[in-house]
Scaffold this motif. Structure first.
Motif, PDB file in Angstrom:
ATOM      1  N   GLN A  77      27.158 -47.280  46.919  1.00  0.00           N
ATOM      2  CA  GLN A  77      28.463 -46.996  47.513  1.00  0.00           C
ATOM      3  C   GLN A  77      29.561 -47.931  46.999  1.00  0.00           C
ATOM      4  O   GLN A  77      30.646 -47.504  46.628  1.00  0.00           O
ATOM      5  CB  GLN A  77      28.328 -47.149  49.039  1.00  0.00           C
ATOM      6  CG  GLN A  77      29.599 -47.060  49.848  1.00  0.00           C
ATOM      7  CD  GLN A  77      29.984 -45.610  50.115  1.00  0.00           C
ATOM      8  OE1 GLN A  77      29.208 -44.690  49.842  1.00  0.00           O
ATOM      9  NE2 GLN A  77      31.180 -45.404  50.599  1.00  0.00           N
ATOM     10  N   PHE A  78      29.243 -49.252  46.975  1.00  0.00           N
ATOM     11  CA  PHE A  78      30.305 -50.247  46.734  1.00  0.00           C
ATOM     12  C   PHE A  78      30.244 -50.921  45.358  1.00  0.00           C
ATOM     13  O   PHE A  78      31.219 -51.543  44.935  1.00  0.00           O
ATOM     14  CB  PHE A  78      30.284 -51.329  47.825  1.00  0.00           C
ATOM     15  CG  PHE A  78      30.556 -50.809  49.213  1.00  0.00           C
ATOM     16  CD1 PHE A  78      31.802 -50.258  49.525  1.00  0.00           C
ATOM     17  CD2 PHE A  78      29.587 -50.858  50.201  1.00  0.00           C
ATOM     18  CE1 PHE A  78      32.064 -49.774  50.805  1.00  0.00           C
ATOM     19  CE2 PHE A  78      29.838 -50.376  51.480  1.00  0.00           C
ATOM     20  CZ  PHE A  78      31.076 -49.829  51.787  1.00  0.00           C
ATOM     21  N   GLY A  79      29.090 -50.892  44.692  1.00  0.00           N
ATOM     22  CA  GLY A  79      28.993 -51.567  43.399  1.00  0.00           C
ATOM     23  C   GLY A  79      28.763 -53.067  43.510  1.00  0.00           C
ATOM     24  O   GLY A  79      28.951 -53.808  42.550  1.00  0.00           O
ATOM     25  N   PHE A  80      28.406 -53.524  44.688  1.00  0.00           N
ATOM     26  CA  PHE A  80      27.976 -54.919  44.878  1.00  0.00           C
ATOM     27  C   PHE A  80      26.983 -54.946  46.037  1.00  0.00           C
ATOM     28  O   PHE A  80      26.971 -54.018  46.850  1.00  0.00           O
ATOM     29  CB  PHE A  80      29.168 -55.869  45.114  1.00  0.00           C
ATOM     30  CG  PHE A  80      30.190 -55.396  46.125  1.00  0.00           C
ATOM     31  CD1 PHE A  80      29.946 -55.485  47.489  1.00  0.00           C
ATOM     32  CD2 PHE A  80      31.411 -54.873  45.709  1.00  0.00           C
ATOM     33  CE1 PHE A  80      30.896 -55.055  48.418  1.00  0.00           C
ATOM     34  CE2 PHE A  80      32.368 -54.440  46.645  1.00  0.00           C
ATOM     35  CZ  PHE A  80      32.105 -54.530  47.994  1.00  0.00           C
ATOM     36  N   PRO A  81      26.151 -55.997  46.094  1.00  0.00           N
ATOM     37  CA  PRO A  81      25.127 -56.017  47.149  1.00  0.00           C
ATOM     38  C   PRO A  81      25.697 -56.387  48.511  1.00  0.00           C
ATOM     39  O   PRO A  81      26.742 -57.039  48.606  1.00  0.00           O
ATOM     40  CB  PRO A  81      24.153 -57.100  46.671  1.00  0.00           C
ATOM     41  CG  PRO A  81      24.957 -57.991  45.803  1.00  0.00           C
ATOM     42  CD  PRO A  81      26.017 -57.143  45.164  1.00  0.00           C
ATOM     43  N   PHE A  82      25.020 -55.971  49.540  1.00  0.00           N
ATOM     44  CA  PHE A  82      25.356 -56.336  50.924  1.00  0.00           C
ATOM     45  C   PHE A  82      25.103 -57.823  51.113  1.00  0.00           C
ATOM     46  O   PHE A  82      24.019 -58.321  50.800  1.00  0.00           O
ATOM     47  CB  PHE A  82      24.451 -55.525  51.857  1.00  0.00           C
ATOM     48  CG  PHE A  82      24.524 -55.907  53.308  1.00  0.00           C
ATOM     49  CD1 PHE A  82      25.585 -55.476  54.097  1.00  0.00           C
ATOM     50  CD2 PHE A  82      23.522 -56.671  53.888  1.00  0.00           C
ATOM     51  CE1 PHE A  82      25.642 -55.808  55.448  1.00  0.00           C
ATOM     52  CE2 PHE A  82      23.573 -57.007  55.240  1.00  0.00           C
ATOM     53  CZ  PHE A  82      24.636 -56.571  56.021  1.00  0.00           C
ATOM     54  N   SER A  99      26.022 -49.779  59.608  1.00  0.00           N
ATOM     55  CA  SER A  99      27.404 -49.547  60.022  1.00  0.00           C
ATOM     56  C   SER A  99      28.384 -49.863  58.888  1.00  0.00           C
ATOM     57  O   SER A  99      29.335 -49.121  58.648  1.00  0.00           O
ATOM     58  CB  SER A  99      27.690 -50.340  61.304  1.00  0.00           C
ATOM     59  OG  SER A  99      28.571 -51.384  61.090  1.00  0.00           O
ATOM     60  N   ARG A 100      28.158 -50.953  58.137  1.00  0.00           N
ATOM     61  CA  ARG A 100      29.157 -51.368  57.150  1.00  0.00           C
ATOM     62  C   ARG A 100      29.216 -50.451  55.933  1.00  0.00           C
ATOM     63  O   ARG A 100      30.224 -50.410  55.230  1.00  0.00           O
ATOM     64  CB  ARG A 100      28.926 -52.835  56.740  1.00  0.00           C
ATOM     65  CG  ARG A 100      29.494 -53.787  57.813  1.00  0.00           C
ATOM     66  CD  ARG A 100      29.117 -55.238  57.635  1.00  0.00           C
ATOM     67  NE  ARG A 100      29.241 -55.712  56.273  1.00  0.00           N
ATOM     68  CZ  ARG A 100      28.833 -56.915  55.858  1.00  0.00           C
ATOM     69  NH1 ARG A 100      28.286 -57.761  56.729  1.00  0.00           N
ATOM     70  NH2 ARG A 100      28.961 -57.266  54.607  1.00  0.00           N
ATOM     71  N   VAL A 101      28.148 -49.726  55.696  1.00  0.00           N
ATOM     72  CA  VAL A 101      28.156 -48.813  54.545  1.00  0.00           C
ATOM     73  C   VAL A 101      29.225 -47.727  54.715  1.00  0.00           C
ATOM     74  O   VAL A 101      29.622 -47.075  53.755  1.00  0.00           O
ATOM     75  CB  VAL A 101      26.739 -48.215  54.323  1.00  0.00           C
ATOM     76  CG1 VAL A 101      26.470 -47.057  55.252  1.00  0.00           C
ATOM     77  CG2 VAL A 101      26.530 -47.825  52.872  1.00  0.00           C
ATOM     78  N   ARG A 102      29.727 -47.570  55.944  1.00  0.00           N
ATOM     79  CA  ARG A 102      30.770 -46.562  56.192  1.00  0.00           C
ATOM     80  C   ARG A 102      32.186 -47.131  56.044  1.00  0.00           C
ATOM     81  O   ARG A 102      33.162 -46.428  56.184  1.00  0.00           O
ATOM     82  CB  ARG A 102      30.590 -45.962  57.597  1.00  0.00           C
ATOM     83  CG  ARG A 102      29.334 -45.101  57.727  1.00  0.00           C
ATOM     84  CD  ARG A 102      29.333 -44.310  59.018  1.00  0.00           C
ATOM     85  NE  ARG A 102      29.134 -45.166  60.186  1.00  0.00           N
ATOM     86  CZ  ARG A 102      27.953 -45.484  60.704  1.00  0.00           C
ATOM     87  NH1 ARG A 102      26.851 -45.001  60.160  1.00  0.00           N
ATOM     88  NH2 ARG A 102      27.858 -46.269  61.764  1.00  0.00           N
ATOM     89  N   ASN A 103      32.272 -48.470  55.763  1.00  0.00           N
ATOM     90  CA  ASN A 103      33.600 -49.087  55.594  1.00  0.00           C
ATOM     91  C   ASN A 103      34.309 -48.605  54.334  1.00  0.00           C
ATOM     92  O   ASN A 103      33.683 -48.034  53.436  1.00  0.00           O
ATOM     93  CB  ASN A 103      33.448 -50.619  55.497  1.00  0.00           C
ATOM     94  CG  ASN A 103      33.375 -51.281  56.864  1.00  0.00           C
ATOM     95  OD1 ASN A 103      33.612 -50.638  57.882  1.00  0.00           O
ATOM     96  ND2 ASN A 103      33.045 -52.564  56.882  1.00  0.00           N
ATOM     97  N   GLN A 104      35.610 -48.879  54.261  1.00  0.00           N
ATOM     98  CA  GLN A 104      36.369 -48.673  53.036  1.00  0.00           C
ATOM     99  C   GLN A 104      36.018 -49.782  52.044  1.00  0.00           C
ATOM    100  O   GLN A 104      35.659 -50.890  52.448  1.00  0.00           O
ATOM    101  CB  GLN A 104      37.878 -48.724  53.326  1.00  0.00           C
ATOM    102  CG  GLN A 104      38.371 -47.637  54.252  1.00  0.00           C
ATOM    103  CD  GLN A 104      38.175 -46.256  53.654  1.00  0.00           C
ATOM    104  OE1 GLN A 104      38.592 -46.008  52.536  1.00  0.00           O
ATOM    105  NE2 GLN A 104      37.524 -45.361  54.389  1.00  0.00           N
TER     106      GLN A 104
END
Lengths: 175, 175
Positions: free
Chosen positions: B114-119, B137-142
């Motif tokens: 999703q973001f191109g960097f690790p959590f 939950s955070r995977v749904r952030n902008q």
């Protein structure tokens, strides 16, 4: 290495392959992954240069401080990165006479005392006599002039390390 | 650790001690050496935060990409940094059930996709249930919101790593 191969790398692969293009600064390669797709391998090289140039003075000094001394403690202790070990070897720094080793150590210390960062030179484009001569002459530079001089050497090191990566990839494709 | 001890460190000592306060980014500690003398250890902590904040978006993403996955490949392979291994252990990530380990791996992959960097999360201020819940939950952030969220976690990790360094130094002085 074809640029398409680079563009297809996951961020982990990219950092594994390019993470030490700038000595002990995987952060820089990791940042550049954001710029994919690259139109050419030259664009990737330019990316390293641009990222380095974009840093503050203290950031640039930080890059230099991640570099080991030439023919220094880390060479003796065997804790150099693979790339650095190879480069120092090619410049003949792994087989210095005691007198040359002592002289280089003295000059490295004097240089670090003077500037607050280690002397950096692209060892593969040099040899021990030129390195000693450069150390003796550059220690008389102004602080900012010498920072810029070291940073240009970092970029030369980058360029050769990138070429090595591409050459190794080309060879392994041919096997 | 008294700030005077910090101020007396050579750049090599400083990078050896503080080089992994930001995971695998010794460049940042190395840059901060330029700011000596520090008036307090808090000023050093603020220096880490300011340096991180001063980076471009791709620079911040680079920092995140130098972080390992939680309960990921590097934990299994034993290649985590000492600090990371300890933190993941304290959060119970070294003894997950197979089901939790699988779930965490799936969520980590989804997040990176999703973001191109690790959590990134300050594992010591969390536990496996909260980490799983945060991942979900955070995977749904902008994108930018999540970058900032991860960077704030990096700062929390920094703060605790600095405290560890000071505590260890205080203990060794008492011995």
């Amino acid at each position: 290495m074809d640029v398409q191969v680079v563009n297809c790398m996951t961020c982990e692969e990219f950092v594994r392959v390019f993470g030490n293009v700038v000595e002990r600064c995987p952060l820089i390669a990791a940042a550049l992954w954001s710029r994919r797709p690259f139109s050419s391998t030259l664009e990737l090289e330019n990316g390293f240069n641009e990222f380095i140039d974009s840093l503050s003075i203290e950031g640039k000094e930080g890059i230099l401080r991640c570099h080991p001394d030439l023919a220094g403690r880390e060479l003796l202790a065997g804790t150099l990165t693979v790339e650095s070990r190879g480069e120092q070897g090619q410049a003949g720094l792994t087989s210095l006479s005691s007198a040359d080793a002592l002289r280089m150590n003295q000059l490295n210390s004097q240089y670090k005392e003077q500037f607050g960062f280690p002397f950096v030179i692209c060892a593969r484009m040099s040899d021990k006599d030129r390195i000693l001569q450069q150390l003796e002459s550059r220690v008389r530079n102004q602080q900012l002039q010498e920072l810029q001089c070291d940073i240009e050497e970092v970029k030369s090191i980058c360029r050769l390390r990138l070429q090595d990566i591409y050459n190794r990839a080309a060879k392994s494709t041919k096997l």
